[in-house]
Enzyme design. Sequence first.
Site, PDB file in Angstrom:
ATOM      1  CE  LYS A 200      -2.913   2.736   3.094  1.00  0.00           C
ATOM      2  NZ  LYS A 200      -3.934   3.174   2.127  1.00  0.00           N
TER       3      LYS A 200
ATOM      4  CB  CYS B 130      -5.697  -1.831   3.230  1.00  0.00           C
ATOM      5  SG  CYS B 130      -4.357  -2.336   2.146  1.00  0.00           S
TER       6      CYS B 130
ATOM      7  CG  HIS C 161     -13.377   4.780  -6.823  1.00  0.00           C
ATOM      8  ND1 HIS C 161     -14.709   4.749  -7.170  1.00  0.00           N
ATOM      9  CD2 HIS C 161     -13.288   4.236  -5.589  1.00  0.00           C
ATOM     10  CE1 HIS C 161     -15.385   4.194  -6.190  1.00  0.00           C
ATOM     11  NE2 HIS C 161     -14.559   3.875  -5.223  1.00  0.00           N
TER      12      HIS C 161
END
Length: 779
Positions: free
Chosen positions: A18, A535, A713
Site C-alpha cells: 500500500k 485496505c 476513485h
Amino acid sequence: MTAHNLGYPRIGDKRQLKFTLESYWKGEKTVEELEAVAREIRYHNYQTQMNAGIQLLPVNDFAYYDQVLNMSTLLGVIPSRFRQKSYNIEVAFRMARGRAPSDDGHVCCASHASSKSKAGYAGAMKKWFGTNYHYIVPEFEQDTVFKLTDTRLFDEVDEALHIVNDGQNVQVKPVLIGPVSYLFLAENKETTISKLSRLPELLVVYQEILARLAEKGIEWVQIDEPILSLELEPEWQEAFVQAYGVLAKAEVKLLLASYFETLGEHVSLVSCLPVDGIHIDAVWGKTQLAEIVDAIPADKVLSLGLVDGRNIWKSDLNHALQSAKTAKQKFQDNLWIAPSCSLLHVPVDLDSEEGLSNELTGYLAFAKQKLSEVTLLSQALAGHNVESQLSENAKIIEARAHSSMVNNEAVQERLAKLDSIALKRQNPYTQRVKVQKPKYNLPLFPTTTIGSFPQTAEIRQARRAFKSEQLTEAQYVKQMQAEIKDVVDRQERMNIDVFVHGEPERNDMVEYFGEQLSGYAFTQFGWVQSYGSRCVKPPIIYGDVSRESAMTVAWSRYAQSLTNKVMKGMLTGAVTMLQWSFVRDDQPREVTCNQIALALRDEVLDLEAAGIEMIQIDEAALREGLPLKQRDWDDYLRWAVNSFKLTTSGVKNTTQIHTHMCYSEFNDIIQAVADMDADVITIETSKSQMTLLDAFVNFHYPNEIGPGVYDIHSPNVPTVEEMVVLIEKAAQNIPVERLWVNPDCGLKTRAWKETEPALENMVTAAKILRERFTLNPSA
C-alpha cells in the site's frame, strides 16, 4: 496427503505494498523501488507458506492492483484508450485509476499527457463474488485481439522456482483465472461480437501460457473458475466442455478450482471435465460435499477446502476431519487439503495483535494461522500423531459456544420482541413528499455529497494522537470541530444545497460505529486488501450487538449549529455493518443483522430528537450480500430490507431518510430497493455512464434518486459539460423533480485540490440544468 494453498495476502504484513504504491503514484518512488518491495513481499509469503508445511505454493496470486487486471494485461485485453507501443506497469495503473496527467507524478503516455480532455476514464470496478474485494472489469472492443502482452506471470514463476529449489517436497503452482470465468466477467464495449464467440481465440493464448509453463518444468496449474458457484445458462455450461477439451491437451496438470458456494447443478458437468484435479469449497459449500465425493472419479485429485478462507474463526478441525476421512476412503493419496479459497480475504498474521483479549484471540486464525490448520488436517489424514492438537482445538470450539462474552441476555430478550415493532413508515412516500417538499424547499436538481470529505494528514494525526492519549478528549473535540467548521464553510462557498459534516472523526464507515457497539472487537493490524492500495480493517462481530450510548448526535448537532442549510446525519446501515465485518459464524446472519438494526434504530431516533431531520443510512453493501445462488435471493432480500426498515420506520413523515449504494447492478435488486422505502437513494453510476439507470426505465422507481455524476476513485476533475451530459442522461429515465445531483461516493480518499473544483463544477452543472429545465420543462 498434500497440503496446498490457493492464494496468500499480497499487501505485506505491514501493508508495505500500500505505502509503496501510493509513494510511487505520487512520484516519490521509482518503478524499480516498487518492484523491489513486491519481490520482498513475495519472498516472505513463499517462506511463510513453506515453513507452515504447504507443499504447493501459489504463484501469480500477487498483483499490484487485482488479479483480474493481471489476466487482462497478460491476455492483451487493454482498452484502446490506454494502448501504446509497448506494455509497462503504467498501462495497468491507468486502466485501474484512469489517466490524470501530472496528478500522479508520472507522464504515462506523452501523446495523451497534454490535455485533460483526452484523459482515459478508469475501468469499471465490481465486487468479487460477494466479497468486499474489487476487480477491474475486462473490456472487449470490436478490435480486441488476445495475445500475450505482460510477462510478469513467467517472471514470477522463475522467481518462485529459484526460491523453492532448496525446499524439500515443495512445488510451484501457478494460478490463473480460467477462460470461461474471464469471459463471463468481461464487459462488451461498443462491439457486436458475443463474448462466447471469442472463446476459441482466447483458448489459443491459454494454450500458449500453459505451454510456456510446461517448458519451465511446472507440473500443476491451478485454474480458478469461480462462476461454477453461480447458476449458469446452458451455453455457459457448454463453454466449460469446449474450453477444457482444448486445455486438457497441455503438458501440465490442471487443478480446476471453484469456491464461495456449492457447485449446485454443475456437479456432473465438473466431474466429467478432462482435468486432473478439482478443488471445492467444503466450508461454504459443505451441504453438497457427499454428492461431490460420490460423483468425482477416484483417479482425479480432489482438493477439499476445509479451512474458511473468508472468515477469521478457528476451524472446528475435528468436524472437518470427519468430512475428510469419508473422502479419503475413496481418493486415498489423491485427496488434497486446502483453504476454501484464497487467503486474500483475511488478515495476514494474528501473532502481530496485542490489543485483543486473550479469550478472543484464542478463537481466531488469520492467514498464517490458517496455513497451520491446513497442514494439521493433512497430517491427521496421513496418520500422524496430532491428537493433542485436535483435543485442544475441540476445547476451544466448546468454550466459545458457551462464553459469556458471546452471549448477552438483554440483547436476546429485545430481539425476542421484534414482532412488536412496525416496519413501515407512518405514511407512504407519496404522502411524505407532500410535507417534505415545503419543509426543505430545495431547488430543482438539489446538490449534496455522500458524507465524507478529504481526510487530511492533520485529521489522521489528530485521531492517532487522541487514541494514544497524546490529546485530551477536549483537545480532540476542539480540533474535530474546527475541521467540521472548515467543511461547512467550504460548502457554503460552493453553494451546495444539502450539507454534510465531513466525518473527520471517522476512521472508517464501519469501524467508527463498531467501536461504539458492544459485541464488536477491533484489531491493530488486521488489514485486508480491497483493491490496489485501498485496505480495510474489518471489525470482528464476536457476540451479541447493542448500543450503549449515542454515537453521532453531538457531531451532527454541532455541524447543524454552524449553518442554516440542512445538515444530513450520517449512519452506516445494518447490512453494510454486517457485510463489511468478520461475522460470527455460530448463529444466522439475519439474527446478527437485526441486532445491529435495533442499535441503529436508537441512533436514528436520537438524531431526529436532536433536530437532525435528514438522515442518510448507507447500505453500500446491500447488493454484494446477495447469495451467489439466485434461488436464495428472496430470503436474503427479505431480511436485508426488513433490517433497513427496522432502522428507519420509527421517524416522523417530515424526516427525510436517504440511503447510498455502491457498485450495484440494480436490475437484480430493484424491487428490494423500492421496498426499503427510503425517500432518497444516491447511487454510483458515473463509471457506467449512467447505464446502471437502465434498471429504472421499466420499473418506474417511485422515490427520489441521486445518480452519481463523477467518479471519486479517480483524481480526474470532471468538467461541467461532462456532468451536464450525465445528468441529462439520467433525466431521460427519472423525472427531473425527483433527481438529485451528487458524486458517486464519499470523498475521504481524495485531496482538496481535486475535490473543490469537482464540486464547484457539479454545482455549476446543476444550476445550468435548473435554468434549462425551468425554461423548457420537456428538455
